[in-house]
Scaffold this active site. Structure first.
Site, short mmCIF file in Angstrom:
data_model
loop_
_atom_site.label_atom_id
_atom_site.label_comp_id
_atom_site.label_asym_id
_atom_site.label_seq_id
_atom_site.Cartn_x
_atom_site.Cartn_y
_atom_site.Cartn_z
N CYS A 104 0.88 -1.16 0.00
CA CYS A 104 0.00 0.00 0.00
C CYS A 104 0.92 1.21 0.00
O CYS A 104 2.12 1.06 -0.16
CB CYS A 104 -1.00 -0.03 1.17
SG CYS A 104 -0.32 0.17 2.81
N THR B 18 2.17 3.26 2.27
CA THR B 18 3.24 3.21 3.28
C THR B 18 3.59 1.79 3.70
O THR B 18 4.59 1.58 4.37
CB THR B 18 2.85 3.97 4.55
OG1 THR B 18 1.69 3.33 5.12
CG2 THR B 18 2.56 5.43 4.26
N HIS C 72 15.09 -14.74 11.23
CA HIS C 72 14.71 -14.76 12.64
C HIS C 72 13.23 -15.00 12.88
O HIS C 72 12.85 -15.64 13.86
CB HIS C 72 15.09 -13.45 13.32
CG HIS C 72 16.56 -13.23 13.40
ND1 HIS C 72 17.11 -12.31 14.27
CD2 HIS C 72 17.61 -13.78 12.74
CE1 HIS C 72 18.43 -12.31 14.14
NE2 HIS C 72 18.76 -13.19 13.21
N HIS D 189 14.93 -18.84 17.78
CA HIS D 189 13.93 -18.19 16.92
C HIS D 189 12.66 -19.04 16.84
O HIS D 189 11.55 -18.50 16.87
CB HIS D 189 14.50 -17.92 15.54
CG HIS D 189 15.68 -17.01 15.56
ND1 HIS D 189 15.67 -15.78 16.20
CD2 HIS D 189 16.92 -17.14 15.04
CE1 HIS D 189 16.85 -15.21 16.07
NE2 HIS D 189 17.63 -16.01 15.37
#
Length: 151
Positions: free
Chosen positions: A66, A68, A99, A135
């Protein structure tokens, strides 16, 4: 062949169209969930179906845009099983795959230059999850939160 769900609102339309060649070059097929012009739409209407298709296992990953990237990433992270990352640098693209095993890449179509978004897509698609125990433990805790929140 690996498959990607692709979607944008009007703020990401031009870059979405340009990024198709990078996605293909990286050896992926894609399904374009729209938009198919620069006409104004409400971003949840196009982002959600693409993200839901990833969550349902129809696609391995998704790329959403989109203006931003913020609205698109918020919509994506409402869907259980989605780990969407709004990325504006190649370093973050690499880290979010290694990660966080992110499965949705959110990009800014208006506030990040196309050349940077092309590099981000190449990095994100070219980076594998590290499989590191710490992780995995953290991702599992995120999944636990989704269950607690009823998602």
């Amino acid at each position: 062949m690996k498959k990607i769900a692709l979607a944008s609102d009007q703020g990401g339309f031009e870059q979405k169209e340009a990024l198709k060649s990078v996605i293909t070059e990286m050896g992926y097929e894609f399904e374009d969930y729209g938009v198919h012009s620069d006409a104004s739409v409400d971003y949840p209407d196009v982002i959600y179906p693409a993200v839901k298709a990833v969550a349902d296992g129809e696609y391995e990953m998704g790329i959403i845009l989109c203006g931003t990237g913020i609205g698109a990433s918020i919509v994506a992270n409402k869907v259980r099983g989605i780990r969407a990352a709004l990325v504006t640098s190649t370093e973050v693209a690499e880290l979010t795959r290694e990660h966080n095993d992110s499965n949705i890449l959110a990009l800014a179509g208006r506030t990040t230059e196309l050349a940077m978004n092309e590099a981000i897509v190449r990095t994100w698609l070219g980076t594998a999850y590290s499989q590191d125990e710490r992780h995995t433990r953290r991702i599992n805790k995120i999944k636990d939160i989704e269950i607690k929140e009823g998602r």
